[in-house]
Design an enzyme around this catalytic site. Structure first.
Site, PDB file in Angstrom:
ATOM      1  N   HIS A 184       0.845  -1.199   0.000  1.00 53.02           N
ATOM      2  CA  HIS A 184       0.000   0.000   0.000  1.00 53.02           C
ATOM      3  C   HIS A 184       0.875   1.241   0.000  1.00 53.02           C
ATOM      4  O   HIS A 184       1.825   1.331   0.763  1.00 53.02           O
ATOM      5  CB  HIS A 184      -0.894   0.007   1.247  1.00 53.02           C
ATOM      6  N   ASP A 216     -14.508   3.891   7.525  1.00 54.73           N
ATOM      7  CA  ASP A 216     -13.359   4.691   7.077  1.00 54.73           C
ATOM      8  C   ASP A 216     -13.764   5.604   5.929  1.00 54.73           C
ATOM      9  O   ASP A 216     -13.361   6.764   5.858  1.00 54.73           O
ATOM     10  CB  ASP A 216     -12.201   3.782   6.651  1.00 54.73           C
ATOM     11  N   ARG A 269     -13.010  13.976   7.232  1.00 55.31           N
ATOM     12  CA  ARG A 269     -11.691  14.558   7.543  1.00 55.31           C
ATOM     13  C   ARG A 269     -11.219  15.450   6.411  1.00 55.31           C
ATOM     14  O   ARG A 269     -10.586  16.482   6.627  1.00 55.31           O
ATOM     15  CB  ARG A 269     -10.679  13.441   7.794  1.00 55.31           C
ATOM     16  N   SER A 324      -6.807   4.565   9.177  1.00 48.64           N
ATOM     17  CA  SER A 324      -7.523   4.537   7.904  1.00 48.64           C
ATOM     18  C   SER A 324      -6.865   3.544   6.940  1.00 48.64           C
ATOM     19  O   SER A 324      -7.520   2.666   6.368  1.00 48.64           O
ATOM     20  CB  SER A 324      -7.532   5.960   7.321  1.00 48.64           C
ATOM     21  N   LYS A 326      -8.161  -0.725   6.017  1.00 42.23           N
ATOM     22  CA  LYS A 326      -8.415  -1.257   4.670  1.00 42.23           C
ATOM     23  C   LYS A 326      -7.547  -2.490   4.405  1.00 42.23           C
ATOM     24  O   LYS A 326      -7.975  -3.462   3.799  1.00 42.23           O
ATOM     25  CB  LYS A 326      -8.148  -0.176   3.622  1.00 42.23           C
TER      26      LYS A 326
HETATM   27  N1  URA Z   1      -4.759   7.241   2.667  1.00 45.45           N
HETATM   28  C1  URA Z   1      -5.776   6.669   3.352  1.00 45.45           C
HETATM   29  O1  URA Z   1      -6.266   5.608   2.975  1.00 45.45           O
HETATM   30  N2  URA Z   1      -6.232   7.271   4.458  1.00 45.45           N
HETATM   31  C2  URA Z   1      -5.715   8.419   4.941  1.00 45.45           C
HETATM   32  O2  URA Z   1      -6.154   8.897   5.964  1.00 45.45           O
HETATM   33  C3  URA Z   1      -4.676   9.016   4.213  1.00 45.45           C
HETATM   34  C4  URA Z   1      -4.206   8.398   3.089  1.00 45.45           C
END
Ligand code: URA
Length: 443
Positions: free
Chosen positions: A82, A161, A168, A183, A187
């Site tokens: 990621h 999220d 946010r 966050s 995922k």
């Molecule tokens: N990428 C994400 O998935 N979440 C965040 O808060 C910032 C970057």
């Protein structure tokens, strides 16, 4: 329990219990807690932070808020990757096939681009016919058969999220380390991999502008992964300028294909090899970075990595001719050079500005519903450290007549994005640190 008491508790710097965090996440995703209370709580977290335990609780509560994927029917150790987001970041398209060619299964769910950052799913859709929506069974079967599939995220993964991130985004609470860490990791945990390699970007084009903040973010994510039994490492890599030369969907696929042929830009190749090395180590195929590097470069040289990309494209309905002949990918009707207005050496390239310029030419989405132009984008001919003469081309705009209106602004942004110095500029390292459960190794 009342949300207002939990907002006050966090505002006053106290630690919330696991039950209190679960109450907030559930209440917010089910609509009982309104946006304004969750926004106030996010701002309290922004200022007061969260303990490692609170961050892990928030992550797990969000991971469990929707569908979770069980990759158990795929053989072998599944390793996910990621990136915290950047401009010109096409690493997944390169390292997915590379790692799969070395025998580590890659079952990857990727996102679409929004704003100035691109998304792997949009890039892959530049290949005609390529389907990013596979049923679960087909997804698992494909990974078991060829070792690689890249699809879009399931619609109901981590809805908490999704909702909190959108909030946010409009309440100036994105750049909070515990909120980003939870966050991202929610995922990754919901996506089911056994091990995770994180590419934490640092620099002007990243959420974290300084190395120290990037290391703090990386540590928070590695801690969460470790606590939930997923082997996790983080590479801190440079995002002080875009990665490679191409920004824009079809342009980036072309560059990824060139990299798999061993003819890509050195920065992109190096970052891909480092990330892929850690995937091979976590996947149990290599003992150390040196062995992994040798295995990976062999897969580029013998053509197996390219073959793996073609197998994936073919399995997902895409046109493999466009991989053999990338000039068949969508191309823009118009190309305009952006020329340097001064001489010297390129000192900086504001990645975010380049990303916005590409978006104005049609390569990215301003809103979730915008339709993107797969051929549009920006090609950077000069990178940091390169000498430049007045009148020389810094970058080329690729766009179609429908986006003529964005051209002047895109050109202005690109000129502003380039900093030119009168003296020679040292090149920046591509990778600054490696964060593992054992600690931080700086380079
Ligand atoms: N990428 C994400 O998935 N979440 C965040 O808060 C910032 C970057």
């Amino acid at each position: 329990m009342r949300a207002v008491d939990l907002i006050r508790k966090k505002r006053d710097g106290q630690e919330l219990t696991s039950e209190e965090i679960a109450f907030l996440v559930k209440g917010y995703s089910e609509g009982q807690i309104p946006d304004y209370q969750m926004a106030a709580w996010a701002m309290a977290v922004y200022y007061q932070g969260m303990t490692a335990r609170e961050t892990a609780d928030l992550t797990l509560a969000m991971a469990g808020s929707g569908d979770t994927i069980d990759l158990g029917s795929i053989h072998g150790i599944k390793v996910d990757k990621h990136s915290t987001g950047g401009v010109g970041d096409k690493t997944t398209v390169v390292l997915g096939p590379l790692v799969a060619a070395c025998g580590v299964p890659v079952a990857k769910m990727s996102g679409r681009g929004l704003g100035h950052t691109g998304g792997t799913i949009d890039k892959l859709e530049a290949i005609s016919g390529f389907s990013v929506e596979l049923g679960k069974e087909q997804f698992f079967r494909q990974v078991n058969e060829i070792g690689l599939a890249v699809v879009g995220q399931s619609g109901n993964m981590t809805p908490a999220d999704k909702k909190l991130y959108a909030l946010r985004d409009v309440t100036a609470t994105v750049d909070s380390i515990p909120l980003i860490a939870s966050s991202v990791m929610s995922k990754k945990i919901a996506a089911g991999a056994d091990a995770i390699v994180l590419d934490v970007k640092t620099g002007s084009g990243a959420f974290m502008k300084t190395l120290e903040d990037s290391i703090r973010l990386a540590k928070a994510m590695v801690d969460i992964g470790t606590q939930v039994g997923r082997r996790t490492v983080a590479v801190i890599s440079d995002m002080d300028q875009p990665l490679g030369h191409a920004i824009g969907n079809a342009l980036e696929i072309q560059e990824a294909v060139a990299t798999l042929r061993g003819e890509g830009p050195t920065d992109l190749e190096e970052v891909c090899l480092i990330l892929a090395s850690h995937m091979l180590i976590l996947g149990g195929k290599a003992a150390d970075e040196e062995e992994a590097h040798t295995m990976l470069t062999a897969q580029i040289k013998n053509g197996e990595a390219m073959e793996k990309l073609k197998q994936m494209v073919s399995a997902q309905g895409g046109n493999t001719e466009q991989i053999d002949h990338p000039e068949l990918l969508p191309t823009a009707e118009l190309k305009v050079d952006v020329k340097a207005t001064g001489s010297g050496f390129v000192e900086s390239i504001q990645a975010e500005e380049i990303g916005i310029a590409a978006m104005m030419l049609g390569a990215g989405r301003e809103t979730k519903d915008s339709v993107i132009d797969l051929a549009a984008g920006v090609e950077l001919l000069k990178k940091i450290g390169d000498p430049v003469e007045v009148g020389e081309t810094l970058a080329v705009l690729h766009f179609n007549p429908s986006h003529e209106a964005g051209r002047v602004e895109a050109e202005r942004r690109i000129l502003n994005a380039y900093g030119i110095s009168g003296t020679k500029v040292p090149t920046r390292p591509l990778v600054f640190a490696l964060v593992t459960p054992d600690g931080v190794k700086r380079f």
